[in-house]
Enzyme design. Structure first.
Site, PDB file in Angstrom:
ATOM      1  N   THR A   1       0.834  -1.189   0.000  1.00 53.40           N
ATOM      2  CA  THR A   1       0.000   0.000   0.000  1.00 53.40           C
ATOM      3  C   THR A   1       0.874   1.246   0.000  1.00 53.40           C
ATOM      4  OG1 THR A   1      -1.863   1.064   1.119  1.00 53.40           O
ATOM      5  CG2 THR A   1      -0.172   0.079   2.511  1.00 53.40           C
TER       6      THR A   1
ATOM      7  N   ILE B   1       5.226  -1.181   2.263  1.00 54.66           N
ATOM      8  CA  ILE B   1       5.027   0.213   1.878  1.00 54.66           C
ATOM      9  C   ILE B   1       5.509   0.448   0.447  1.00 54.66           C
ATOM     10  CG2 ILE B   1       5.462   2.620   2.456  1.00 54.66           C
ATOM     11  CD1 ILE B   1       3.947   1.110   4.628  1.00 54.66           C
ATOM     12  N   LYS B   2       4.624   0.966  -0.391  1.00 55.81           N
ATOM     13  CA  LYS B   2       5.010   1.308  -1.767  1.00 55.81           C
ATOM     14  C   LYS B   2       5.609   2.717  -1.784  1.00 55.81           C
ATOM     15  CE  LYS B   2       2.305  -0.060  -5.193  1.00 55.81           C
ATOM     16  NZ  LYS B   2       1.089  -0.243  -6.030  1.00 55.81           N
ATOM     17  N   ILE B   3       6.825   2.795  -2.285  1.00 54.36           N
ATOM     18  CA  ILE B   3       7.544   4.063  -2.381  1.00 54.36           C
ATOM     19  C   ILE B   3       7.965   4.271  -3.835  1.00 54.36           C
ATOM     20  CG2 ILE B   3       9.589   5.350  -1.651  1.00 54.36           C
ATOM     21  CD1 ILE B   3       7.603   4.967   0.607  1.00 54.36           C
TER      22      ILE B   3
END
Length: 215
Positions: free
Chosen positions: A57, A83-85
């Site tokens: 996400t 975590i999408k970065i």
């Protein structure tokens, strides 16, 4: 190759989970918004409760410190959060900081081998080359997936490659042949992977033959 479902549709995720073939979910603010909900946290938590696999996400802010702070908060929502970065200069710094804290990162929106290498060196758990969008721009998206896999394998980098922005079943075949660790696909593509007209014909014929024998 593992399969992640690329959606925020709860019903689709539940149904795919029942099939026993998905290993995780990838989502983003656009997909969540598409489902008509404004409660991002509640949606992600519900998705995390359906499958114990990785749930990618995205952060919803910009700037190194705001992204790090929000990523820390999101990572507390469930133990399977990733975590999408984005693959930007700020994103690379954020990835490095989060990785040092043990927070898993999906280095996303990758469109080059250089971006993927830097994401891996910064400690990303996953990198996500976007196949379909590269194809739209006149490039060979799957060739990039193959190049990333080859380089990661050669240098024994532990970062896994997620073939993203896949739009049809042949993309899944190509991703598997390219050595992608994961393919993330919409629910419609998952259903298309299963269907074949000869299977339908065969099932109908078996049932018809058995019914005639009973008569």
């Amino acid at each position: 190759m593992r399969i992640f479902l690329d959606t925020a549709n709860i019903d689709q995720i539940r149904q795919a989970a029942k099939l026993g073939v998905i290993s995780g979910v990838t989502t983003n603010p656009s997909l969540v918004s598409k489902e008509g909900t404004t409660d991002y946290e509640a949606t992600i938590k519900e998705i995390c409760s359906i499958t114990s696999g990785p749930i990618s996400t995205e952060v919803l802010v910009e700037g190194v410190e705001p992204m790090i702070e929000q990523a820390r908060q999101i990572s507390t929502w469930a133990p399977n959060i990733v975590i999408k970065i984005p693959a930007t200069t700020e994103g690379l710094e954020v990835t490095s900081a989060l990785a040092k804290e043990g927070i898993k990162v999906n280095f996303t929106l990758c469109f080059s081998l250089n971006q993927a290498i830097l994401g891996a060196l910064a400690g990303a758990t996953y990198v996500s080359p976007f196949v379909g969008r590269l194809d739209d721009a006149g490039h060979n998206g799957m060739e990039l997936v193959r190049d990333i896999v080859d380089v990661f394998t050669h240098y024994q980098l532990s970062t896994q490659v997620i073939a993203a922005s896949l739009r049809h079943p042949q993309h899944c075949v190509a991703a598997a042949k390219a050595g992608a660790h994961i393919a993330t696909i919409p629910y419609s593509v998952l259903m298309q992977m299963l269907r074949h007209p000869l299977t339908d014909i065969g099932v109908a014929r078996f049932l018809s033959d058995w019914q005639r024998k009973k008569e």
